[in-house]
Structures are given as C-alpha cells and as structure tokens.
Design a protein around this motif. Structure first.
Motif, mmCIF file in Angstrom:
data_model
loop_
_atom_site.group_PDB
_atom_site.id
_atom_site.type_symbol
_atom_site.label_atom_id
_atom_site.label_comp_id
_atom_site.label_asym_id
_atom_site.label_seq_id
_atom_site.Cartn_x
_atom_site.Cartn_y
_atom_site.Cartn_z
ATOM 1 N N GLY A 63 0.827 -1.208 0.000
ATOM 2 C CA GLY A 63 0.000 0.000 0.000
ATOM 3 C C GLY A 63 0.857 1.251 0.000
ATOM 4 O O GLY A 63 2.033 1.219 -0.350
ATOM 5 N N VAL A 64 0.258 2.340 0.414
ATOM 6 C CA VAL A 64 0.973 3.621 0.527
ATOM 7 C C VAL A 64 0.702 4.157 1.919
ATOM 8 O O VAL A 64 -0.463 4.367 2.307
ATOM 9 C CB VAL A 64 0.504 4.632 -0.542
ATOM 10 N N ALA A 65 1.771 4.368 2.692
ATOM 11 C CA ALA A 65 1.634 4.843 4.071
ATOM 12 C C ALA A 65 1.192 6.300 4.112
ATOM 13 O O ALA A 65 1.405 7.071 3.169
ATOM 14 C CB ALA A 65 2.945 4.653 4.825
ATOM 15 N N GLY A 66 0.608 6.662 5.210
ATOM 16 C CA GLY A 66 0.191 8.043 5.432
ATOM 17 C C GLY A 66 -0.533 8.149 6.757
ATOM 18 O O GLY A 66 -0.723 7.158 7.474
ATOM 19 N N ARG A 84 -6.048 11.126 6.691
ATOM 20 C CA ARG A 84 -6.144 11.402 5.258
ATOM 21 C C ARG A 84 -6.050 10.110 4.453
ATOM 22 O O ARG A 84 -5.095 9.869 3.713
ATOM 23 C CB ARG A 84 -5.029 12.372 4.834
ATOM 24 N N PRO A 85 -7.063 9.225 4.613
ATOM 25 C CA PRO A 85 -7.027 7.971 3.858
ATOM 26 C C PRO A 85 -7.039 8.187 2.353
ATOM 27 O O PRO A 85 -6.650 7.301 1.592
ATOM 28 C CB PRO A 85 -8.290 7.235 4.333
ATOM 29 N N ASP A 86 -7.499 9.360 1.927
ATOM 30 C CA ASP A 86 -7.519 9.652 0.493
ATOM 31 C C ASP A 86 -6.134 9.821 -0.096
ATOM 32 O O ASP A 86 -5.945 9.755 -1.319
ATOM 33 C CB ASP A 86 -8.334 10.919 0.234
ATOM 34 N N LEU A 87 -5.133 10.018 0.755
ATOM 35 C CA LEU A 87 -3.758 10.200 0.282
ATOM 36 C C LEU A 87 -2.914 8.923 0.404
ATOM 37 O O LEU A 87 -1.731 8.940 0.059
ATOM 38 C CB LEU A 87 -3.076 11.332 1.073
ATOM 39 N N GLY A 88 -3.502 7.853 0.891
ATOM 40 C CA GLY A 88 -2.756 6.597 1.043
ATOM 41 C C GLY A 88 -3.514 5.423 0.459
ATOM 42 O O GLY A 88 -4.597 5.580 -0.119
ATOM 43 N N GLN A 89 -2.930 4.269 0.600
ATOM 44 C CA GLN A 89 -3.568 3.016 0.183
ATOM 45 C C GLN A 89 -3.364 2.002 1.295
ATOM 46 O O GLN A 89 -2.227 1.698 1.652
ATOM 47 C CB GLN A 89 -2.973 2.496 -1.130
ATOM 48 N N ASN A 90 -4.455 1.503 1.832
ATOM 49 C CA ASN A 90 -4.398 0.611 2.991
ATOM 50 C C ASN A 90 -4.147 -0.830 2.555
ATOM 51 O O ASN A 90 -5.001 -1.461 1.927
ATOM 52 C CB ASN A 90 -5.715 0.706 3.777
ATOM 53 N N ALA A 91 -2.955 -1.348 2.885
ATOM 54 C CA ALA A 91 -2.578 -2.702 2.463
ATOM 55 C C ALA A 91 -3.385 -3.778 3.174
ATOM 56 O O ALA A 91 -3.614 -4.851 2.617
ATOM 57 C CB ALA A 91 -1.085 -2.921 2.711
ATOM 58 N N ILE A 92 -3.830 -3.503 4.390
ATOM 59 C CA ILE A 92 -4.656 -4.489 5.095
ATOM 60 C C ILE A 92 -6.023 -4.596 4.440
ATOM 61 O O ILE A 92 -6.553 -5.694 4.241
ATOM 62 C CB ILE A 92 -4.776 -4.134 6.591
ATOM 63 N N HIS A 93 -6.597 -3.466 4.067
ATOM 64 C CA HIS A 93 -7.876 -3.490 3.369
ATOM 65 C C HIS A 93 -7.770 -4.291 2.076
ATOM 66 O O HIS A 93 -8.701 -5.017 1.708
ATOM 67 C CB HIS A 93 -8.341 -2.063 3.058
ATOM 68 N N GLN A 148 1.697 -0.520 11.475
ATOM 69 C CA GLN A 148 2.651 -0.069 12.493
ATOM 70 C C GLN A 148 1.972 0.541 13.700
ATOM 71 O O GLN A 148 2.372 0.314 14.829
ATOM 72 C CB GLN A 148 3.601 0.980 11.886
ATOM 73 N N ALA A 149 0.943 1.322 13.455
ATOM 74 C CA ALA A 149 0.220 1.987 14.542
ATOM 75 C C ALA A 149 -1.185 2.302 14.055
ATOM 76 O O ALA A 149 -1.454 2.348 12.848
ATOM 77 C CB ALA A 149 0.941 3.270 14.966
ATOM 78 N N LEU A 150 -2.091 2.554 15.006
ATOM 79 C CA LEU A 150 -3.489 2.759 14.658
ATOM 80 C C LEU A 150 -3.695 3.978 13.758
ATOM 81 O O LEU A 150 -4.590 3.985 12.913
ATOM 82 C CB LEU A 150 -4.317 2.905 15.944
ATOM 83 N N ASN A 151 -2.871 4.993 13.921
ATOM 84 C CA ASN A 151 -3.072 6.215 13.145
ATOM 85 C C ASN A 151 -2.175 6.313 11.922
ATOM 86 O O ASN A 151 -1.957 7.397 11.377
ATOM 87 C CB ASN A 151 -2.893 7.442 14.036
ATOM 88 N N ILE A 152 -1.614 5.161 11.487
ATOM 89 C CA ILE A 152 -0.799 5.126 10.273
ATOM 90 C C ILE A 152 -1.459 4.186 9.267
ATOM 91 O O ILE A 152 -1.815 3.054 9.605
ATOM 92 C CB ILE A 152 0.626 4.632 10.569
ATOM 93 N N ILE A 153 -1.630 4.650 8.056
ATOM 94 C CA ILE A 153 -2.160 3.785 7.000
ATOM 95 C C ILE A 153 -1.132 2.693 6.725
ATOM 96 O O ILE A 153 0.019 2.989 6.407
ATOM 97 C CB ILE A 153 -2.431 4.588 5.718
#
Length: 375
Positions: free
Chosen positions: A189-192, A196-205, A246-251
């Motif tokens: 994915g893309v971390a962030g 701002r989930p619109d600026l990242g890509q969630n690898a778990i999703h 890595q953490a709850l507030n990191i994509i």
C-alpha cells in the motif's frame, strides 16, 4: 576397513548435539553422518546438495543396489528450541529416568539414530535385498529437501519396493495421511496519516477479500467430500498468520497472511486453495507458494503394509491427519508407510523426549528388517 560401532543412545546424543534447525545450513550433521557411513564396509554413500547451497540430503545403500529394496527415511532438521519450558540446553541430550530429552529426540532423530547405529550390523549381514537410508533436510518447512533426493533416486538404485518413514507413530504402521499446500499472500500500500485515507492506500484493506475467500472456502470444505479414516473427515483450510501495520493512526503500507490447506487422500491440496488464489489475483495481491506435498494412501492389503505390521507387531492404523514425506515417496512410485518411535504429541514442545525403550524397540525392528532380507 574397520567397523565402528555406537549404541543407539550414543548415536542419538551425537545427533541431538547438532543444532540442525530448519531453514539453516546442515553441513556439520551431514559431514558427521557421511564420515560414519563411509567408515562402514560395503556402504555406498551419496551426499546430495540442494539448490540452497548450504544444505544437503544423504542417500546410502547397504546391499545390491541393482535390486529393489527398502528405504528407511528420516529428516535431519528440527524446529527451533526457543520455548521457555526447557529445563536445560535442548541440544544436549539428557536422560531423566529413561526419558531421553532433547530437541529432535522424538521428531525424528531417534529413528535416524536407531538406523545409523544399526548400519554396522546390517553391513555384516548378507543382504539379498538392499536397505537404503534417505535422510533429508527442511522437512519442517514443508518437505522441501526430499523432492531433490527423489529426483536423483533413479541414478542411485533400482526403484525401491517400499519406504518406511520414521515419524513418531508409536511404531504402529500408518497407512494414510493428509496432504498439504501453503501459500503466503501479501499486499503493498501507501503509508500516510490515518486522518487522510484519500492520500494513502491501505494494504490491510487490500488483503480482506483474500481472507474472506479463505474463510468461505474453509466453510465449504466442511460440507464437501469426506473420508472417515481422518479426523476431521473432511479437507480443511485455515488462515494461520496475519501481519501488517505499524500503529493505529498510520495507513498500513504492507500486509501479509499465510494460509494452508490440508487435503484428504485423493484430493490435490493445491486445488483447495484455488478460490483463495483467484481472489488474490482479482485484488492484485501477490501469491507465493510456501510448500506442498501430497496425501499418503497405502492399501491395507499392500505387501508393504503386511511386512511392516509383521516386523512391528502392530496392526496398521488406517490414517492420521498430520503430514509427512511419505506421500512424496508414493508419488515417486515408491509405496510408503509411516512407522517410527515416540508420540507426535511430544513433538515441537519443550522437554521433547523419546524413551530408551522406544529407541531400542526401533533398533530391534530395523534388525528384524535386515534379517528378513538376508535369507
């Protein structure tokens, strides 16, 4: 040439002393066994390096290699010994009231020790039918070493008439076991920042559709084909590990899961994973094969079943649900049966042990096999 001898206990002490953990180089234990076998008159020894470059299989023959014979098969690798329950160094064999304790004592250096200690006697017999030793690496990682040994088999001896896989079975012959296939699926994915989930890509999703497919397939298999010899009687599938984030507030930028299927006899374990692999491809999730080996299914009236039942003194057990290298031998055209000392329930645990009586019973069984082939 002199004939060196060791008691089964002495041999087991030597073997347990090698930290031959799965996935690592096994040069020291292979060199020891090669030296031992080469010192025995009339024993033909082959060290067969694997493609990894730092680990090898061993194949040795006693008797005429141009005649179909019997294989004593075992693996040299062990699982790590990092559990906190060990009361002493797990790679130093110790005797506690007849319990021989050490990593691999039961799974399955005890069988290997009995076979190696018996080699001098076997070499002194006038074997009319050969006995072969097939010692593999990385069995604990999904039987990764023995396929290379089996590929070399046609150049080493006549096709054997049977293989005894010495995994812990209480010396009761086992005629069938399930097959297994395992994969690793991973997503990038893309971390962030999670705001701002619109600026990242969630690898778990990204992995969720694959995991959902695995859960659905597991449920479907419970309603599918059955074989009453096994417990449970159906093929199964499970998600064994999931990692990511890595953490709850990191994509999360990466996620990974390991998924396995266990198949009843007659079913290809890799085919059981087909819906999961299809879901991964649709989700653009990477799929990596970890391991695969077929089920074992030896007919109750096979001559090998009768011979090992006679030698062991036990009525064969129809099936077990754990897997071994036996299915790979059978797929290579060599009938196979599981028969070794100890209890599988002691394997992969702290204070793993084999009893002295179990070790000597195996030693005696192999002697009886040799005697039956020397007439």
């Amino acid at each position: 040439m002199s004939r060196l001898t060791m008691t089964p206990e002495e041999m087991l002490t030597k073997l347990v002393g090698f930290d031959s953990v799965v996935g690592r180089g096994n040069g020291p234990i292979v060199a020891f066994i090669q030296d031992w076998l080469s010192a025995q008159e009339g024993v033909k020894v082959h060290v067969l390096p694997g493609p990894e470059g730092d680990r090898s299989n061993i194949f040795a023959s006693i008797g005429p290699v141009d005649r179909p014979g019997y294989v004593l098969s075992g693996h040299l690798d062990v699982v790590p010994a990092t559990e906190p329950g060990w009361r002493a160094d797990p790679f130093v064999l110790r005797d506690d009231g007849g319990r021989l304790i050490g990593r691999g004592a039961c799974d399955m250096k005890g069988f290997v020790a009995a076979a190696l200690a018996m080699v001098p006697e076997l070499a002194a017999m006038d074997l009319q039918v050969p006995i072969h030793l097939a010692l593999s690496y990385d069995e604990e990682a999904g039987c990764r070493g023995v396929p290379h040994l089996l590929a070399a088999l046609p150049g080493l001896c006549a096709l054997p008439v049977g293989a005894i896989i010495g995994e812990p079975s209480g010396l009761v012959p086992v005629l069938a076991h399930k097959g297994k296939a395992a994969i690793r699926v991973s997503a990038e994915g893309v971390a962030g920042h999670s705001s701002r989930p619109d600026l990242g890509q969630n690898a778990i999703h990204a992995l969720v559709p694959v995991l959902a497919a695995a859960v659905a397939q597991a449920a479907d298999l419970m309603k599918g084909a059955t074989d009453p010899r096994f417990a449970p009687p159906w093929s199964s599938l499970q998600i064994g590990t999931v990692a990511g984030g890595q953490a709850l507030n990191i994509i999360p930028e990466r996620s990974e899961a390991q998924i396995e299927a266990r198949a009843i006899a007659g079913v290809d374990p890799l085919e059981l994973l087909a819906p999961v692999i299809a879901a991964a491809e649709a989700a653009r999730v990477e799929v990596e094969m970890i391991s695969t080996y077929p089920a074992l299914s030896l007919a109750a009236d096979d001559p090998l079943a009768d011979k090992i039942a006679t030698l062991s003194g036990f009525t064969p057990l129809a099936a077990v649900s754990y897997g071994t290298e036996a299915g790979l031998f059978q797929a290579a055209g060599v009938p196979a049966v599981v028969c070794g000392p100890g209890d599988i329930a002691r394997a992969h645990k702290p204070e793993e042990y084999l009893t002295r009586d179990e070790l000597h019973a195996t030693y005696a069984l192999i002697r009886r096999l040799g005697e039956s082939l020397a007439v």
